[in-house]
Design an enzyme around this catalytic site. Structure first.
Site, PDB file in Angstrom:
ATOM      1  N   ASN A 144     -17.735  -0.909   8.626  1.00  0.00           N
ATOM      2  CA  ASN A 144     -18.649  -0.463   7.576  1.00  0.00           C
ATOM      3  C   ASN A 144     -17.960   0.686   6.823  1.00  0.00           C
ATOM      4  O   ASN A 144     -17.619   1.710   7.427  1.00  0.00           O
ATOM      5  CB  ASN A 144     -19.959  -0.002   8.233  1.00  0.00           C
ATOM      6  CG  ASN A 144     -20.971   0.477   7.214  1.00  0.00           C
ATOM      7  OD1 ASN A 144     -20.630   1.181   6.280  1.00  0.00           O
ATOM      8  ND2 ASN A 144     -22.221   0.105   7.405  1.00  0.00           N
ATOM      9  N   HIS A 196     -23.542  -1.260   2.778  1.00  0.00           N
ATOM     10  CA  HIS A 196     -24.996  -1.228   2.616  1.00  0.00           C
ATOM     11  C   HIS A 196     -25.286  -0.762   1.192  1.00  0.00           C
ATOM     12  O   HIS A 196     -25.044   0.395   0.858  1.00  0.00           O
ATOM     13  CB  HIS A 196     -25.583  -0.256   3.653  1.00  0.00           C
ATOM     14  CG  HIS A 196     -27.070  -0.222   3.667  1.00  0.00           C
ATOM     15  ND1 HIS A 196     -27.798   0.473   4.609  1.00  0.00           N
ATOM     16  CD2 HIS A 196     -28.005  -0.800   2.865  1.00  0.00           C
ATOM     17  CE1 HIS A 196     -29.086   0.330   4.392  1.00  0.00           C
ATOM     18  NE2 HIS A 196     -29.241  -0.436   3.322  1.00  0.00           N
ATOM     19  N   THR A 244     -29.829   4.020   8.901  1.00  0.00           N
ATOM     20  CA  THR A 244     -30.870   3.085   9.318  1.00  0.00           C
ATOM     21  C   THR A 244     -31.438   3.553  10.659  1.00  0.00           C
ATOM     22  O   THR A 244     -30.690   3.754  11.611  1.00  0.00           O
ATOM     23  CB  THR A 244     -30.272   1.665   9.461  1.00  0.00           C
ATOM     24  OG1 THR A 244     -29.431   1.424   8.346  1.00  0.00           O
ATOM     25  CG2 THR A 244     -31.358   0.630   9.536  1.00  0.00           C
ATOM     26  N   HIS A 303     -19.207   5.222   4.473  1.00  0.00           N
ATOM     27  CA  HIS A 303     -18.905   6.658   4.490  1.00  0.00           C
ATOM     28  C   HIS A 303     -17.776   7.035   3.541  1.00  0.00           C
ATOM     29  O   HIS A 303     -17.686   8.186   3.119  1.00  0.00           O
ATOM     30  CB  HIS A 303     -18.561   7.112   5.909  1.00  0.00           C
ATOM     31  CG  HIS A 303     -19.782   7.254   6.772  1.00  0.00           C
ATOM     32  ND1 HIS A 303     -21.054   7.250   6.265  1.00  0.00           N
ATOM     33  CD2 HIS A 303     -19.919   7.421   8.110  1.00  0.00           C
ATOM     34  CE1 HIS A 303     -21.918   7.398   7.248  1.00  0.00           C
ATOM     35  NE2 HIS A 303     -21.262   7.489   8.375  1.00  0.00           N
ATOM     36  N   ARG A 305     -27.015   5.804  -2.712  1.00  0.00           N
ATOM     37  CA  ARG A 305     -26.477   7.104  -2.290  1.00  0.00           C
ATOM     38  C   ARG A 305     -24.985   7.037  -1.964  1.00  0.00           C
ATOM     39  O   ARG A 305     -24.290   8.025  -1.997  1.00  0.00           O
ATOM     40  CB  ARG A 305     -27.260   7.654  -1.100  1.00  0.00           C
ATOM     41  CG  ARG A 305     -27.061   6.864   0.169  1.00  0.00           C
ATOM     42  CD  ARG A 305     -27.698   7.547   1.334  1.00  0.00           C
ATOM     43  NE  ARG A 305     -29.143   7.451   1.287  1.00  0.00           N
ATOM     44  CZ  ARG A 305     -29.917   7.630   2.359  1.00  0.00           C
ATOM     45  NH1 ARG A 305     -29.369   7.926   3.521  1.00  0.00           N
ATOM     46  NH2 ARG A 305     -31.211   7.504   2.281  1.00  0.00           N
ATOM     47  N   HIS A 364     -24.487  -0.019  15.463  1.00  0.00           N
ATOM     48  CA  HIS A 364     -25.117   1.275  15.185  1.00  0.00           C
ATOM     49  C   HIS A 364     -24.795   2.252  16.301  1.00  0.00           C
ATOM     50  O   HIS A 364     -25.200   2.048  17.434  1.00  0.00           O
ATOM     51  CB  HIS A 364     -26.640   1.198  14.994  1.00  0.00           C
ATOM     52  CG  HIS A 364     -27.095   2.216  13.988  1.00  0.00           C
ATOM     53  ND1 HIS A 364     -27.123   3.554  14.262  1.00  0.00           N
ATOM     54  CD2 HIS A 364     -27.468   2.092  12.693  1.00  0.00           C
ATOM     55  CE1 HIS A 364     -27.506   4.204  13.184  1.00  0.00           C
ATOM     56  NE2 HIS A 364     -27.712   3.346  12.208  1.00  0.00           N
ATOM     57  N   ARG A 377     -27.735   0.492  -0.900  1.00  0.00           N
ATOM     58  CA  ARG A 377     -29.086   1.051  -0.787  1.00  0.00           C
ATOM     59  C   ARG A 377     -29.759   1.109  -2.141  1.00  0.00           C
ATOM     60  O   ARG A 377     -29.101   1.252  -3.175  1.00  0.00           O
ATOM     61  CB  ARG A 377     -29.017   2.460  -0.189  1.00  0.00           C
ATOM     62  CG  ARG A 377     -28.817   2.468   1.302  1.00  0.00           C
ATOM     63  CD  ARG A 377     -28.821   3.896   1.814  1.00  0.00           C
ATOM     64  NE  ARG A 377     -28.869   3.925   3.264  1.00  0.00           N
ATOM     65  CZ  ARG A 377     -29.991   4.014   3.975  1.00  0.00           C
ATOM     66  NH1 ARG A 377     -31.151   4.096   3.369  1.00  0.00           N
ATOM     67  NH2 ARG A 377     -29.951   4.019   5.278  1.00  0.00           N
ATOM     68  N   GLU A 401     -25.200  -5.418   3.761  1.00  0.00           N
ATOM     69  CA  GLU A 401     -26.396  -4.909   4.433  1.00  0.00           C
ATOM     70  C   GLU A 401     -27.382  -4.500   3.351  1.00  0.00           C
ATOM     71  O   GLU A 401     -26.984  -3.874   2.352  1.00  0.00           O
ATOM     72  CB  GLU A 401     -25.957  -3.684   5.228  1.00  0.00           C
ATOM     73  CG  GLU A 401     -26.632  -3.509   6.542  1.00  0.00           C
ATOM     74  CD  GLU A 401     -26.168  -2.230   7.184  1.00  0.00           C
ATOM     75  OE1 GLU A 401     -25.021  -2.203   7.655  1.00  0.00           O
ATOM     76  OE2 GLU A 401     -26.948  -1.265   7.198  1.00  0.00           O
ATOM     77  N   GLU A 443     -28.600  -8.966  14.508  1.00  0.00           N
ATOM     78  CA  GLU A 443     -27.722  -7.843  14.882  1.00  0.00           C
ATOM     79  C   GLU A 443     -28.559  -6.932  15.758  1.00  0.00           C
ATOM     80  O   GLU A 443     -29.594  -6.405  15.320  1.00  0.00           O
ATOM     81  CB  GLU A 443     -27.219  -7.096  13.644  1.00  0.00           C
ATOM     82  CG  GLU A 443     -26.298  -5.937  14.061  1.00  0.00           C
ATOM     83  CD  GLU A 443     -25.752  -5.129  12.892  1.00  0.00           C
ATOM     84  OE1 GLU A 443     -25.572  -5.686  11.792  1.00  0.00           O
ATOM     85  OE2 GLU A 443     -25.515  -3.918  13.100  1.00  0.00           O
TER      86      GLU A 443
HETATM   87  N1  PXP Z   1     -25.325  -1.885  11.665  1.00  0.00           N
HETATM   88  C1  PXP Z   1     -26.302  -1.515  10.811  1.00  0.00           C
HETATM   89  C2  PXP Z   1     -27.406  -2.473  10.541  1.00  0.00           C
HETATM   90  C3  PXP Z   1     -26.285  -0.251  10.183  1.00  0.00           C
HETATM   91  O1  PXP Z   1     -27.274   0.105   9.364  1.00  0.00           O
HETATM   92  C4  PXP Z   1     -25.203   0.608  10.434  1.00  0.00           C
HETATM   93  C5  PXP Z   1     -25.140   1.949   9.762  1.00  0.00           C
HETATM   94  O2  PXP Z   1     -24.894   1.773   8.421  1.00  0.00           O
HETATM   95  C6  PXP Z   1     -24.200   0.172  11.323  1.00  0.00           C
HETATM   96  C7  PXP Z   1     -24.302  -1.061  11.932  1.00  0.00           C
HETATM   97  C8  PXP Z   1     -23.025   1.026  11.651  1.00  0.00           C
HETATM   98  O3  PXP Z   1     -23.424   2.145  12.342  1.00  0.00           O
HETATM   99  P1  PXP Z   1     -22.425   3.320  12.610  1.00  0.00           P
HETATM  100  O4  PXP Z   1     -22.066   3.886  11.272  1.00  0.00           O
HETATM  101  O5  PXP Z   1     -23.193   4.265  13.460  1.00  0.00           O
HETATM  102  O6  PXP Z   1     -21.237   2.709  13.294  1.00  0.00           O
END
Ligand code: PXP
Length: 391
Positions: free
Chosen positions: A159, A195, A253, A162, A201, A343, A197, A222, A303
């Site tokens: 992901n 994601h 999330t 960030h 953001r 997550h 949003r 996402e 997921e």
């Molecule tokens: N899966 C989902 C559905 C999420 O919302 C996120 C956070 O954006 C992640 C995985 C990844 O989480 P993390 O950034 O804590 O690895």
């Protein structure tokens, strides 16, 4: 077709005929009768009671009946029918509940039992034979599950939200999540997640458009199930979408989707995505109710939210949360759902989840990006990949 499965009763949502057929054929291979044919009939308790009375002169239903083509003569010639295995799904459901296993697993155990009868074993002949049959059943179940799960590679989807968060903090064009995604792929990541949003953001529309053109592995979008973002997904056509609950005030999330509480709405979104050939994953807490609902609404993937496991304050709480994830993943897998997880996963807690054997893909963002700042993105991705079981 070596295994012919017919159902004379309503199929519970937790049973996947396709999965059951694959299992039967694998079992037949393990028993050396892959070249034969087997007929399986799924019935309800009244149907089973009728057959039990007709053929065995016994009152009431039973769990499984087996009728061999060649009574007591072992495996018939190649391509010939071994016989029929009849399973009552009503009785199997009660037994699954009592044994604390999934219905799919209970049906598999009954299938093994019936198949062994067709191959000449009979627990009613002697205690020694009953033990031999029970041992063979256990061995076959173990072999089946190990074979099914062995060689399943867990893939890593990174992901890159960030990277966009950092860019947005300055309101300029660097760092670019599109470039970052390319570096992740070059380091071996098998997928990219972003994601988009509602409040934009971090990830922007431009990022998703460019990623659609540049991602060479798999782009997972996402998103919340809002009209605006659904429209963007249908236009951009990512390789899959993951529906998540979205709150404006949350930092990330916070919990899984309440699928059971919005089945109709999600069914509609999934149907629209299906017409565009976009598989849908639902981000859910490790909870049976949500898994059953995800299966009912026609999701391709779930997921499983690993957040509570990752954030657990004590070892005992972590073990408890891990147990919930393991059970939920097993349940979803047994239903024929494809299972992802994510997550909060980091370099310390990922290996245990990745080793479950039921999980296909992990979605990881924060931990990899945090490490990337110190050691570089390429190395951070490679170090995470090294924690996953190889195929
Ligand atoms: N899966 C989902 C559905 C999420 O919302 C996120 C956070 O954006 C992640 C995985 C990844 O989480 P993390 O950034 O804590 O690895």
């Amino acid at each position: 077709m070596p295994a012919l499965i017919t159902s004379q009763t309503a199929m519970p949502p937790s049973i996947s005929l396709q999965h059951l057929r694959q299992r039967t054929e694998r079992l037949m291979r393990l028993c050396g009768c892959a070249e034969n044919e087997l007929s399986i009939l799924l019935v309800d308790d009244p149907g089973m009671a009728q057959l039990n009375e007709q053929y065995r002169n016994k009152k009431g239903p039973t769990n499984v009946l087996a009728f061999a083509m060649l009574e007591g003569e072992g495996i018939p010639p190649v391509a010939d029918l071994l016989g029929d295995v009849i399973i009552s799904l009503d009785t199997a459901s009660r037994e699954a509940l009592a044994d604390g296993v999934t219905l799919h697993q209970r049906v598999t155990i009954l299938l093994i039992h019936g198949l062994l009868h067709l191959l000449g074993l009979d627990h009613e002949r002697s205690r020694a034979e009953a033990k031999a049959m029970a041992d063979r059943e256990k061995q076959l179940l173990h072999q089946l599950l190990t074979e099914e799960r062995r060689g399943k590679m867990v893939s890593l989807a990174i992901n890159v939200d960030h990277v966009a968060t950092l860019r947005q903090a300055r309101g300029i064009s660097e760092p670019d999540p599109v470039l970052a995604a390319g570096i992740c792929e070059l380091a071996g990541a098998q997928g990219i997640v972003v994601h988009l949003r509602e409040d934009r953001r971090h990830i922007q529309d431009r990022d998703v458009q460019l990623l659609r053109q540049t991602v060479k592995t798999k782009l997972n979008l996402e998103m919340g199930a809002t009209e605006e973002i659904i429209g963007i997904a249908l236009e951009i056509k990512p390789d899959m979408i993951t529906l998540v609950p979205e709150k404006r005030k949350e930092l990330t999330t916070e919990g899984g989707l309440n699928v059971a509480g919005q089945k109709k709405k999600l069914q509609g979104v999934i149907a629209r995505m299906r017409t565009a050939k976009i598989p849908v994953s639902l981000f859910i807490d490790p909870d049976s109710r949500q898994i059953n609902a995800a299966h009912e609404v026609g999701a391709t993937f779930v997921e499983i939210h690993t957040g509570r496991y990752c954030d657990a304050a004590t070892e005992a709480m972590r073990d408890k949360e891990f147990g919930l994830i393991a059970t939920a993943a097993e349940e979803a897998y047994e239903m024929g759902l494809r299972v992802n997880a994510g997550h909060g996963l980091n370099y310390l807690n990922t290996r245990r989840v990745a080793a479950l054997g039921t999980i296909e893909e992990l979605s990881i963002g924060h931990a990899v990006m945090a490490r990337a700042i110190l050691v570089g993105l390429d190395q951070a991705v490679r170090e995470m990949l090294a924690l996953l079981p190889a195929g």
